[in-house]
Design an enzyme around this catalytic site. Sequence first.
Site, PDB file in Angstrom:
ATOM      1  N   SER A 146       0.772  -1.145  -0.129  1.00  0.00           N
ATOM      2  CA  SER A 146      -0.130   0.083   0.055  1.00  0.00           C
ATOM      3  C   SER A 146       0.949   1.229  -0.108  1.00  0.00           C
ATOM      4  CB  SER A 146      -0.866  -0.054   1.033  1.00  0.00           C
ATOM      5  OG  SER A 146      -1.644   1.399   1.203  1.00  0.00           O
ATOM      6  N   LYS A 176      -2.925   4.931  -2.693  1.00  0.00           N
ATOM      7  CA  LYS A 176      -3.840   5.892  -2.039  1.00  0.00           C
ATOM      8  C   LYS A 176      -4.155   6.996  -2.937  1.00  0.00           C
ATOM      9  CE  LYS A 176      -3.567   4.048   2.203  1.00  0.00           C
ATOM     10  NZ  LYS A 176      -4.943   3.470   2.801  1.00  0.00           N
ATOM     11  N   ASP A 201      -7.099   3.205  -3.146  1.00  0.00           N
ATOM     12  CA  ASP A 201      -8.011   3.320  -1.655  1.00  0.00           C
ATOM     13  C   ASP A 201      -8.041   4.919  -1.438  1.00  0.00           C
ATOM     14  OD1 ASP A 201      -8.698   3.156   0.755  1.00  0.00           O
ATOM     15  OD2 ASP A 201      -6.842   2.177   1.677  1.00  0.00           O
ATOM     16  N   ASP A 251     -13.715  -1.091   3.555  1.00  0.00           N
ATOM     17  CA  ASP A 251     -12.618  -1.148   4.709  1.00  0.00           C
ATOM     18  C   ASP A 251     -13.118  -0.612   6.018  1.00  0.00           C
ATOM     19  OD1 ASP A 251     -10.566  -0.663   6.709  1.00  0.00           O
ATOM     20  OD2 ASP A 251      -9.323   0.181   5.123  1.00  0.00           O
ATOM     21  N   LYS A 275      -9.389  -6.142   8.724  1.00  0.00           N
ATOM     22  CA  LYS A 275      -8.455  -5.793   9.607  1.00  0.00           C
ATOM     23  C   LYS A 275      -8.794  -6.461  11.070  1.00  0.00           C
ATOM     24  CE  LYS A 275      -6.896  -1.845   7.151  1.00  0.00           C
ATOM     25  NZ  LYS A 275      -6.974  -0.215   7.178  1.00  0.00           N
ATOM     26  N   GLY A 303      -3.844  -3.682   6.400  1.00  0.00           N
ATOM     27  CA  GLY A 303      -3.091  -3.259   7.371  1.00  0.00           C
ATOM     28  C   GLY A 303      -3.065  -1.720   8.064  1.00  0.00           C
TER      29      GLY A 303
HETATM   30  O1  OSB Z   1      -6.830   2.301   4.735  1.00  0.00           O
HETATM   31  O2  OSB Z   1      -5.796   0.530   4.676  1.00  0.00           O
HETATM   32  C1  OSB Z   1      -5.812   1.720   5.071  1.00  0.00           C
HETATM   33  C2  OSB Z   1      -2.509   2.542   6.962  1.00  0.00           C
HETATM   34  C3  OSB Z   1      -3.290   3.255   8.039  1.00  0.00           C
HETATM   35  C4  OSB Z   1      -4.572   3.477   8.090  1.00  0.00           C
HETATM   36  C5  OSB Z   1      -5.383   2.890   7.021  1.00  0.00           C
HETATM   37  C6  OSB Z   1      -4.953   2.381   6.082  1.00  0.00           C
HETATM   38  C7  OSB Z   1      -3.482   2.147   5.868  1.00  0.00           C
HETATM   39  C8  OSB Z   1      -3.063   1.379   4.825  1.00  0.00           C
HETATM   40  C9  OSB Z   1      -1.255   0.972   4.929  1.00  0.00           C
HETATM   41  O3  OSB Z   1      -3.481   1.275   3.859  1.00  0.00           O
HETATM   42  C10 OSB Z   1      -1.391  -0.685   5.121  1.00  0.00           C
HETATM   43  C11 OSB Z   1      -0.065  -1.081   5.612  1.00  0.00           C
HETATM   44  O4  OSB Z   1       0.914  -1.023   4.888  1.00  0.00           O
HETATM   45  O5  OSB Z   1      -0.139  -1.641   6.905  1.00  0.00           O
HETATM   46 MG    MG Z   2      -8.067   1.151   3.512  1.00  0.00          MG
END
Ligand code: OSB
Ligand code: MG
Length: 387
Positions: A146, A176, A201, A251, A275, A303
């Site tokens: 990500s 993102k 995302d 999510d 998650k 994550g």
């Molecule tokens: O939206 O998936 C998400 C990190 C922090 C909060 C939300 C998100 C994320 C990530 C990172 O996309 C995922 C990772 O590498 O842990």
């Molecule tokens: Mg997300």
Amino acid sequence: MNNGQGKPNTGFRVEQVDLIRIAMPLKKPFTTSFGTTTVRDVVIVRVEAGGVEGYGELVAMEAPVYNEETVETALIILERHLIPAVLGRSFGHPRELSRAWRGIRRNYMAKAALETACWDAWARLQGLPLARALGGDKDRIAVGVSIGIPQSRRVEDLLADIEGFLAAGYQRIKVKIEPGWDVEVARAIRRAFGDIPLMLDANSAYSLADVDHLQRLDEFGLMMIEQPLAHDDIVDHAQLQARLTTPICLDESIHSVDDARRALDLGACRIINVKVGRIGGHTAMQDLHDLCRSRGVPLWCGGMLETGVGRLHNVALTALPGFTLPGDTSGSDRYWHEDIIEPPVTVGPDGTIRVPPEAGLGHRVRTDLLERLARERRSFPAKGGAA
Ligand code: OSB
Ligand code: MG
């Protein structure tokens, strides 16, 4: 679901809980549509149960920008409500924990931090790898990465990052987005890298007023678009999904198996990001997994920029058969100069991570490093001490 290995199903008594709060500076700031993280404020939960220890990680963020929890609200919920509900009590199986705090509403990340630590302890007591204790059968899991919005806001910098992650073997790229950093970014990625497995995302950066704009993303053949609309919405997402060919993945909106069932019934999404923190623990994860698998809905593990402890929980849960798409569980080296587990989590050149065959989480927690990093430490021994 049970371990299915024919081992005696010994219970455990929760003898002590320790909360160890550490500051983990990220190698590089991570920016999403809700903000930038430079240092991860992490609480590691250590439980002693049945004569063994188990570790969990609180994945709440410093500010309530991803969900309503923060590190500090979770500490209060843990100390005043969750730890007292389990301390000194005996459980036959970790699935019973969520029953002990059934009356406590939401606060899922606080619950998961403690519940996952108990699952680790229980798996160690059984002599089972956590993945097997949870019902997983894979030896390796497929992973992606990500990628946040670059500090420079230059597309060339993003493309350089993607090139590096593809060369390292990652099996899919997630980027993102937010208004002003979306259609042209997707176009540039497709132009540079062709037909790579790609998803976006939005972390809730759009509304239904943006349907026409979001439809412009359909031409890029994305695997999915994650959480385009509000964090607390599944109704508008159903309207949006009806007007997009790109599958929506939820999510932020999914906090429970019931949320998932309703979202799927409404047609609000076709894929779910799991998650364990967002839904309150491994027991909820198993139930969500079983529902989605029975409906043929693909899952992947999301994550929260976890340290090695949370990361190993993610590796273990991704071993379940319903996790059919590469997740966001990248290698420790993508986030940290020094991880708190030994060995760190590594990604092979084929874009997979080994599922540890050793008992519990399977890697050693570096307690010496934890002590060195600890900003705060609180211990909760059961009355009567370790039985
Ligand atoms: O939206 O998936 C998400 C990190 C922090 C909060 C939300 C998100 C994320 C990530 C990172 O996309 C995922 C990772 O590498 O842990
Ligand atoms: Mg997300």
